[in-house]
Enzyme design. Structure first.
Site, PDB file in Angstrom:
ATOM      1  N   SER A 163     -20.660  14.422  -8.704  1.00 23.33           N
ATOM      2  CA  SER A 163     -19.714  13.698 -10.445  1.00 23.33           C
ATOM      3  C   SER A 163     -18.180  12.637  -9.962  1.00 23.33           C
ATOM      4  CB  SER A 163     -20.081  14.555 -11.234  1.00 23.33           C
ATOM      5  OG  SER A 163     -19.017  14.327 -11.986  1.00 23.33           O
ATOM      6  N   SER A 178     -15.769  12.508 -12.182  1.00 20.73           N
ATOM      7  CA  SER A 178     -15.274  13.261 -13.385  1.00 20.73           C
ATOM      8  C   SER A 178     -14.315  13.963 -12.737  1.00 20.73           C
ATOM      9  CB  SER A 178     -15.797  14.668 -13.854  1.00 20.73           C
ATOM     10  OG  SER A 178     -16.906  13.517 -15.321  1.00 20.73           O
ATOM     11  N   LYS A 230     -28.057  17.933 -20.528  1.00 17.27           N
ATOM     12  CA  LYS A 230     -28.166  17.511 -21.137  1.00 17.27           C
ATOM     13  C   LYS A 230     -28.894  18.308 -22.673  1.00 17.27           C
ATOM     14  CE  LYS A 230     -25.967  13.659 -19.665  1.00 17.27           C
ATOM     15  NZ  LYS A 230     -25.529  12.530 -19.622  1.00 17.27           N
ATOM     16  N   ASP A 270     -20.250   8.542 -24.473  1.00 20.16           N
ATOM     17  CA  ASP A 270     -20.973   7.581 -23.731  1.00 20.16           C
ATOM     18  C   ASP A 270     -20.745   5.853 -25.199  1.00 20.16           C
ATOM     19  OD1 ASP A 270     -20.823   7.800 -21.208  1.00 20.16           O
ATOM     20  OD2 ASP A 270     -23.366   8.413 -21.883  1.00 20.16           O
ATOM     21  N   GLY A 309     -34.115  -1.878 -21.470  1.00 20.83           N
ATOM     22  CA  GLY A 309     -34.020  -0.069 -20.813  1.00 20.83           C
ATOM     23  C   GLY A 309     -34.345   1.062 -22.216  1.00 20.83           C
ATOM     24  N   GLY A 354     -33.997   4.490 -22.209  1.00 18.86           N
ATOM     25  CA  GLY A 354     -33.677   6.040 -21.990  1.00 18.86           C
ATOM     26  C   GLY A 354     -32.204   6.476 -22.506  1.00 18.86           C
ATOM     27  N   ASN A 412     -37.830  -3.011 -22.186  1.00 17.53           N
ATOM     28  CA  ASN A 412     -38.587  -1.790 -21.721  1.00 17.53           C
ATOM     29  C   ASN A 412     -39.722  -1.799 -21.111  1.00 17.53           C
ATOM     30  OD1 ASN A 412     -37.520   0.811 -20.182  1.00 17.53           O
ATOM     31  ND2 ASN A 412     -39.277   1.911 -21.440  1.00 17.53           N
ATOM     32  N   ARG A 413     -39.872  -1.319 -20.106  1.00 20.49           N
ATOM     33  CA  ARG A 413     -41.251  -1.156 -18.554  1.00 20.49           C
ATOM     34  C   ARG A 413     -42.166  -0.798 -19.587  1.00 20.49           C
ATOM     35  NH1 ARG A 413     -40.603   1.077 -13.112  1.00 20.49           N
ATOM     36  NH2 ARG A 413     -40.006   3.314 -14.288  1.00 20.49           N
TER      37      ARG A 413
HETATM   38  P1  NAP Z   1     -32.477   7.194 -17.884  1.00 20.36           P
HETATM   39  O1  NAP Z   1     -32.969   7.733 -19.166  1.00 20.36           O
HETATM   40  O2  NAP Z   1     -33.703   7.725 -16.469  1.00 20.36           O
HETATM   41  O3  NAP Z   1     -33.494   5.803 -18.476  1.00 20.36           O
HETATM   42  C1  NAP Z   1     -33.738   4.531 -16.642  1.00 20.36           C
HETATM   43  C2  NAP Z   1     -33.837   3.793 -17.640  1.00 20.36           C
HETATM   44  O4  NAP Z   1     -34.707   2.467 -16.307  1.00 20.36           O
HETATM   45  C3  NAP Z   1     -35.253   3.484 -18.758  1.00 20.36           C
HETATM   46  O5  NAP Z   1     -35.025   2.129 -19.447  1.00 20.36           O
HETATM   47  C4  NAP Z   1     -36.874   3.160 -17.208  1.00 20.36           C
HETATM   48  O6  NAP Z   1     -37.993   2.090 -17.489  1.00 20.36           O
HETATM   49  C5  NAP Z   1     -35.845   1.787 -16.814  1.00 20.36           C
HETATM   50  N1  NAP Z   1     -36.206   1.373 -15.080  1.00 20.36           N
HETATM   51  C6  NAP Z   1     -36.301   2.627 -13.812  1.00 20.36           C
HETATM   52  N2  NAP Z   1     -36.369   1.997 -13.508  1.00 20.36           N
HETATM   53  C7  NAP Z   1     -37.169   1.458 -13.485  1.00 20.36           C
HETATM   54  C8  NAP Z   1     -38.062  -0.676 -13.300  1.00 20.36           C
HETATM   55  N3  NAP Z   1     -38.340  -0.232 -12.098  1.00 20.36           N
HETATM   56  N4  NAP Z   1     -37.923  -1.337 -13.954  1.00 20.36           N
HETATM   57  C9  NAP Z   1     -38.069  -1.773 -14.633  1.00 20.36           C
HETATM   58  N5  NAP Z   1     -36.841  -0.547 -15.816  1.00 20.36           N
HETATM   59  C10 NAP Z   1     -36.946   0.615 -15.180  1.00 20.36           C
HETATM   60  O7  NAP Z   1     -31.135   6.806 -17.334  1.00 20.36           O
HETATM   61  P2  NAP Z   1     -30.101   6.541 -18.054  1.00 20.36           P
HETATM   62  O8  NAP Z   1     -29.380   8.103 -18.378  1.00 20.36           O
HETATM   63  O9  NAP Z   1     -30.348   5.794 -19.543  1.00 20.36           O
HETATM   64  O10 NAP Z   1     -29.200   6.120 -17.109  1.00 20.36           O
HETATM   65  C11 NAP Z   1     -29.192   4.383 -17.217  1.00 20.36           C
HETATM   66  C12 NAP Z   1     -28.454   3.840 -16.217  1.00 20.36           C
HETATM   67  O11 NAP Z   1     -27.057   3.591 -16.531  1.00 20.36           O
HETATM   68  C13 NAP Z   1     -27.598   4.284 -14.321  1.00 20.36           C
HETATM   69  O12 NAP Z   1     -28.281   3.699 -13.685  1.00 20.36           O
HETATM   70  C14 NAP Z   1     -26.562   4.847 -14.959  1.00 20.36           C
HETATM   71  O13 NAP Z   1     -26.193   5.329 -13.711  1.00 20.36           O
HETATM   72  C15 NAP Z   1     -26.143   4.042 -16.124  1.00 20.36           C
HETATM   73  N6  NAP Z   1     -25.373   4.807 -16.961  1.00 20.36           N
HETATM   74  C16 NAP Z   1     -23.802   4.016 -16.733  1.00 20.36           C
HETATM   75  C17 NAP Z   1     -23.075   4.946 -17.358  1.00 20.36           C
HETATM   76  C18 NAP Z   1     -21.582   4.243 -17.051  1.00 20.36           C
HETATM   77  O14 NAP Z   1     -21.122   5.340 -17.976  1.00 20.36           O
HETATM   78  N7  NAP Z   1     -21.191   3.059 -16.626  1.00 20.36           N
HETATM   79  C19 NAP Z   1     -22.964   6.022 -18.360  1.00 20.36           C
HETATM   80  C20 NAP Z   1     -24.627   6.008 -18.214  1.00 20.36           C
HETATM   81  C21 NAP Z   1     -25.445   5.438 -18.138  1.00 20.36           C
HETATM   82  P3  NAP Z   1     -39.454   3.640 -18.209  1.00 20.36           P
HETATM   83  O15 NAP Z   1     -38.472   4.123 -19.051  1.00 20.36           O
HETATM   84  O16 NAP Z   1     -40.049   2.160 -18.195  1.00 20.36           O
HETATM   85  O17 NAP Z   1     -39.181   4.089 -16.699  1.00 20.36           O
END
Ligand code: NAP
Length: 280
Positions: free
Chosen positions: A18, A20, A69, A105, A131, A133, A155-156
């Site tokens: 982290s 943070s 979470k 967020d 996405g 997620g 989404n995938r």
């Molecule tokens: P998550 O809940 O695991 O969701 C991941 C998403 O990515 C899902 O929609 C998944 O699709 C998709 N995905 C993964 N591999 C894939 C592939 N090969 N092809 C197509 N889609 C794919 O993760 P999350 O917590 O939402 O985080 C997602 C991203 O946001 C991460 O990179 C994280 O670091 C970033 N993030 C950034 C911030 C910031 O402050 N900048 C805050 C939060 C998150 P499926 O449903 O098909 O598996």
């Protein structure tokens, strides 16, 4: 430093990745405040006890990361709207001995675009979010709050997109990546919330040529800072915003609750966090 100084933490398992502590310690020093922010690993078996004891612990609150979470969402006595309506919670503080939580967020996402692409929401229209997620829920909630609609969630895994959209009502439409070429041209804003483009993951490659010249592209990823999506958007002459600013802005709310002052996101903070990311 005294025994009564406020200390906040980030809980997770593992938690050492982290950033943070870098953010909050920077602000504490900058504002000349007594206090600290530490990493607190909590094993999954211990999470219920952690939340039970939190009001009487040395901590004034915490950030919550994977895998805690869901437990945090259930543990708090009160959730602010951003947590209740996204079904996710990442920041906890204590009011009258009770835990209160929110999801910072959505605010972080909006503040980042407000700062990096001023006027991006002047004419809210259709949006495309890649996405479905946890992060996507915050983004869609925030975009709806600023008047963007319809929002297509691409989404995938189709079932996940469908379940996701159902949570938000008819302003959110689920779709597969096969529909993306036809959707891109309609978007006033396009946000990547998938892990595609992240360090160690395959790049996200989509044809941005149909996007309107006024469209804004945002990638939530910040490792690396410059993702293939952002490079393609810039090459297309579009405003392109990375994810680091969201990480920094989302931390503001927690700091204000724990330490009593509202900190600012500045180039100096950004440089400090970047240095930490580059150090690995
Ligand atoms: P998550 O809940 O695991 O969701 C991941 C998403 O990515 C899902 O929609 C998944 O699709 C998709 N995905 C993964 N591999 C894939 C592939 N090969 N092809 C197509 N889609 C794919 O993760 P999350 O917590 O939402 O985080 C997602 C991203 O946001 C991460 O990179 C994280 O670091 C970033 N993030 C950034 C911030 C910031 O402050 N900048 C805050 C939060 C998150 P499926 O449903 O098909 O598996």
């Amino acid at each position: 430093m005294t025994a009564t100084m406020p200390v906040a933490c980030v809980i997770g398992w593992p938690v050492k990745h982290s950033r943070s502590p870098v953010i909050h310690r920077f602000w504490l020093k900058e504002l000349g405040l007594a206090g600290d922010y530490v990493l607190q690993p909590v094993e999954p078996d211990d999470i219920a006890g952690f939340f039970r004891d939190l009001p009487k612990s040395r901590y004034v609150g915490c950030n919550v990361t994977v895998p805690h979470k869901e437990a945090a969402f259930a543990a708090v006595a009160r959730r602010e709207a951003a947590a209740e309506e996204t079904g996710a919670l990442n920041t906890i503080w204590i009011e009258d001995g009770r835990l209160v939580g929110t999801n910072t967020d959505p605010l972080g996402f909006l503040a980042n675009l407000d700062a990096e692409a001023p006027g991006w929401d002047a004419k809210p229209g259709p949006a495309v979010v890649l996405g479905a997620g946890g992060a996507a829920r915050a983004i869609v909630w925030a975009l709806l709050a600023r008047g963007f609609a319809p929002i297509t969630v691409v989404n995938r895994t189709p079932q996940r997109a469908t379940a996701f959209a159902a949570r938000f009502g008819n302003r959110v439409i689920p779709a597969g990546f096969d529909k993306l070429p036809a959707l891109v041209g309609t978007a006033t804003v396009l946000v990547n919330t998938t892990t595609l483009g992240m360090h160690g993951q395959p790049p996200l490659r989509i044809d941005l040529s149909p996007l309107a010249d006024t469209a804004v592209v945002n990638d939530l990823i910040y490792v690396p800072m410059e993702t293939p999506l952002l490079t393609a958007a810039r090459a297309r002459g579009l405003r392109a915003v990375g994810g680091l600013g969201m990480l920094l802005h989302q931390a503001v709310t927690g700091f204000e609750h724990w330490f009593g002052q509202r900190p600012r996101v500045t180039p100096a903070l950004r440089a400090e966090v970047l240095k930490s990311i580059e150090a690995g």
